[in-house]
Design a protein around this motif. Sequence first.
Motif, mmCIF file in Angstrom:
data_model
loop_
_atom_site.group_PDB
_atom_site.id
_atom_site.type_symbol
_atom_site.label_atom_id
_atom_site.label_comp_id
_atom_site.label_asym_id
_atom_site.label_seq_id
_atom_site.Cartn_x
_atom_site.Cartn_y
_atom_site.Cartn_z
ATOM 1 N N UNK A 183 25.566 -21.617 -17.785
ATOM 2 C CA UNK A 183 24.965 -20.613 -18.107
ATOM 3 C C UNK A 183 23.684 -20.322 -17.315
ATOM 4 N N UNK A 184 23.411 -21.254 -16.337
ATOM 5 C CA UNK A 184 22.420 -21.077 -15.308
ATOM 6 C C UNK A 184 22.875 -21.632 -13.968
ATOM 7 N N UNK A 185 23.962 -20.840 -13.485
ATOM 8 C CA UNK A 185 24.678 -21.572 -12.523
ATOM 9 C C UNK A 185 23.688 -21.729 -11.189
ATOM 10 N N UNK A 186 23.864 -22.631 -10.348
ATOM 11 C CA UNK A 186 23.220 -22.932 -9.209
ATOM 12 C C UNK A 186 21.986 -23.765 -9.328
ATOM 13 N N UNK A 187 21.423 -23.870 -10.468
ATOM 14 C CA UNK A 187 19.896 -24.336 -10.859
ATOM 15 C C UNK A 187 20.305 -26.013 -11.384
ATOM 16 N N UNK A 188 19.513 -26.736 -10.768
ATOM 17 C CA UNK A 188 19.634 -28.226 -11.196
ATOM 18 C C UNK A 188 18.283 -28.838 -10.996
ATOM 19 N N UNK A 189 17.892 -29.737 -11.925
ATOM 20 C CA UNK A 189 16.615 -30.305 -11.837
ATOM 21 C C UNK A 189 16.732 -31.757 -12.673
ATOM 22 N N UNK A 190 15.838 -32.431 -11.949
ATOM 23 C CA UNK A 190 15.953 -33.731 -12.515
ATOM 24 C C UNK A 190 14.643 -33.853 -13.376
ATOM 25 N N UNK A 191 14.438 -34.718 -14.479
ATOM 26 C CA UNK A 191 13.124 -34.747 -15.258
ATOM 27 C C UNK A 191 13.170 -34.477 -16.635
ATOM 28 N N UNK A 192 14.418 -33.921 -17.258
ATOM 29 C CA UNK A 192 14.575 -33.360 -18.281
ATOM 30 C C UNK A 192 14.397 -34.842 -19.345
ATOM 31 N N UNK A 193 13.423 -34.546 -20.021
ATOM 32 C CA UNK A 193 13.177 -35.748 -21.073
ATOM 33 C C UNK A 193 14.388 -35.964 -22.142
ATOM 34 N N UNK A 194 15.196 -37.079 -22.152
ATOM 35 C CA UNK A 194 16.202 -36.994 -23.243
ATOM 36 C C UNK A 194 16.167 -38.501 -23.731
ATOM 37 N N UNK A 195 16.457 -38.818 -24.979
ATOM 38 C CA UNK A 195 16.593 -40.287 -25.667
ATOM 39 C C UNK A 195 17.965 -40.676 -24.839
ATOM 40 N N UNK B 280 22.226 -31.987 -24.495
ATOM 41 C CA UNK B 280 22.123 -30.741 -23.748
ATOM 42 C C UNK B 280 22.787 -29.641 -24.661
ATOM 43 N N UNK B 281 24.078 -29.943 -25.001
ATOM 44 C CA UNK B 281 24.996 -29.000 -25.987
ATOM 45 C C UNK B 281 24.176 -28.900 -27.261
ATOM 46 N N UNK B 282 23.667 -29.747 -27.956
ATOM 47 C CA UNK B 282 23.047 -29.388 -29.270
ATOM 48 C C UNK B 282 21.782 -28.470 -29.034
ATOM 49 N N UNK B 283 21.046 -28.662 -27.915
ATOM 50 C CA UNK B 283 20.060 -27.804 -27.702
ATOM 51 C C UNK B 283 20.464 -26.123 -27.706
ATOM 52 N N UNK B 284 21.836 -26.032 -27.256
ATOM 53 C CA UNK B 284 22.320 -24.923 -26.925
ATOM 54 C C UNK B 284 22.484 -24.398 -28.479
ATOM 55 N N UNK B 285 22.787 -25.128 -29.416
ATOM 56 C CA UNK B 285 22.950 -24.444 -30.796
ATOM 57 C C UNK B 285 21.720 -24.135 -31.344
ATOM 58 N N UNK B 286 20.602 -24.681 -30.974
ATOM 59 C CA UNK B 286 19.208 -24.306 -31.357
ATOM 60 C C UNK B 286 18.642 -23.239 -30.469
ATOM 61 N N UNK B 287 19.356 -22.605 -29.511
ATOM 62 C CA UNK B 287 18.602 -21.631 -28.640
ATOM 63 C C UNK B 287 17.933 -22.106 -27.629
ATOM 64 N N UNK B 288 18.224 -23.522 -27.223
ATOM 65 C CA UNK B 288 16.949 -24.052 -26.125
ATOM 66 C C UNK B 288 17.802 -24.379 -24.828
ATOM 67 N N UNK B 289 17.478 -24.046 -23.994
ATOM 68 C CA UNK B 289 17.922 -24.314 -22.526
ATOM 69 C C UNK B 289 17.151 -25.305 -21.796
ATOM 70 N N UNK B 290 17.843 -26.250 -20.884
ATOM 71 C CA UNK B 290 17.311 -27.135 -20.403
ATOM 72 C C UNK B 290 15.666 -27.092 -19.514
ATOM 73 N N UNK B 291 15.829 -25.896 -19.050
ATOM 74 C CA UNK B 291 14.569 -25.528 -18.274
ATOM 75 C C UNK B 291 13.363 -25.422 -19.263
ATOM 76 N N UNK B 292 13.657 -25.201 -20.522
ATOM 77 C CA UNK B 292 12.726 -25.274 -21.537
ATOM 78 C C UNK B 292 11.929 -26.583 -21.651
ATOM 79 N N UNK B 293 12.790 -27.472 -21.300
ATOM 80 C CA UNK B 293 12.156 -28.815 -21.372
ATOM 81 C C UNK B 293 11.325 -29.420 -20.230
ATOM 82 N N UNK B 294 11.191 -28.556 -19.411
ATOM 83 C CA UNK B 294 10.454 -28.821 -18.163
ATOM 84 C C UNK B 294 9.077 -28.050 -18.091
ATOM 85 N N UNK B 295 8.208 -28.293 -16.912
ATOM 86 C CA UNK B 295 7.029 -27.701 -17.009
ATOM 87 C C UNK B 295 7.470 -26.358 -16.311
ATOM 88 N N UNK B 296 6.254 -25.281 -16.907
ATOM 89 C CA UNK B 296 6.837 -23.758 -16.978
ATOM 90 C C UNK B 296 6.975 -23.749 -15.216
#
Length: 227
Positions: free
Chosen positions: A133-145, A174-190
């Motif tokens: 849903x955010x094509x072309x944008x990739x980032x490292x550093x998303x904290x996950x268990x 990542x997919x569960x976040x989508x069910x809560x209205x959260x995108x992976x960019x939300x878990x990175x610094x602004x």
Amino acid sequence: MSAPETPEKLFGGKPRIYPMRFYGDPVLRRKAKALSVSDTLKVPGFEAQTVREVADTMLETMFEQRGVGLAAPQIGLSVRLFVAVEYEDDEEENEGQDEPLRSRVLREYVMLNPVIKPLDKKKDKSYQEGCLSIPGIYEEGVPRSKRVNISYTDLDGVQRTLEAEDYLARVFQHELDHLDGVLFLDRLPAEVTDDHRRDLLKIQQASKNFLAHLGAWEKEKHLRENL
């Protein structure tokens, strides 16, 4: 990412694949509702379908987009359902290949009402993430268990539990976040989102175009049905 010239080319009937919902679409920010295997689901723009039919089409959509997971909000359906797969090898190393992804699938997952419990306290930031849903944008550093326990209902209505680690655990989170209205960019610094502001504005415009086409199609359909 661009919308078709006419709504009729995109909507109606039972599709082979679903059109993607992009960054900026309100459905991606809603907390999805629980569902039952026996429910009838209606993806906006299409005929009502069973949960199994929707899940099958979600998998086809995910393969078409060369993804590893897809959540229902990403097709405009605000229910707690996602699909995911394990491949024989790292999909990132094979990006752009013409080989059908289905030929490299080790296991498919269809999860209704998933609940994740982390199995370690330390967060892993070593993988790169992107989003269909955010094509072309990739980032490292998303904290996950690194390891998780996930419980869910399968398409037969059976309650299941499994453990996942490393990349698969990340996909599920990542997919569960989508069910809560959260995108992976939300878990990175602004500032990370700020760095992609120009590209995100383009994606938002594509989202507005799509919603305009959907609205036009629904209006035309309503008029035809009420003639």
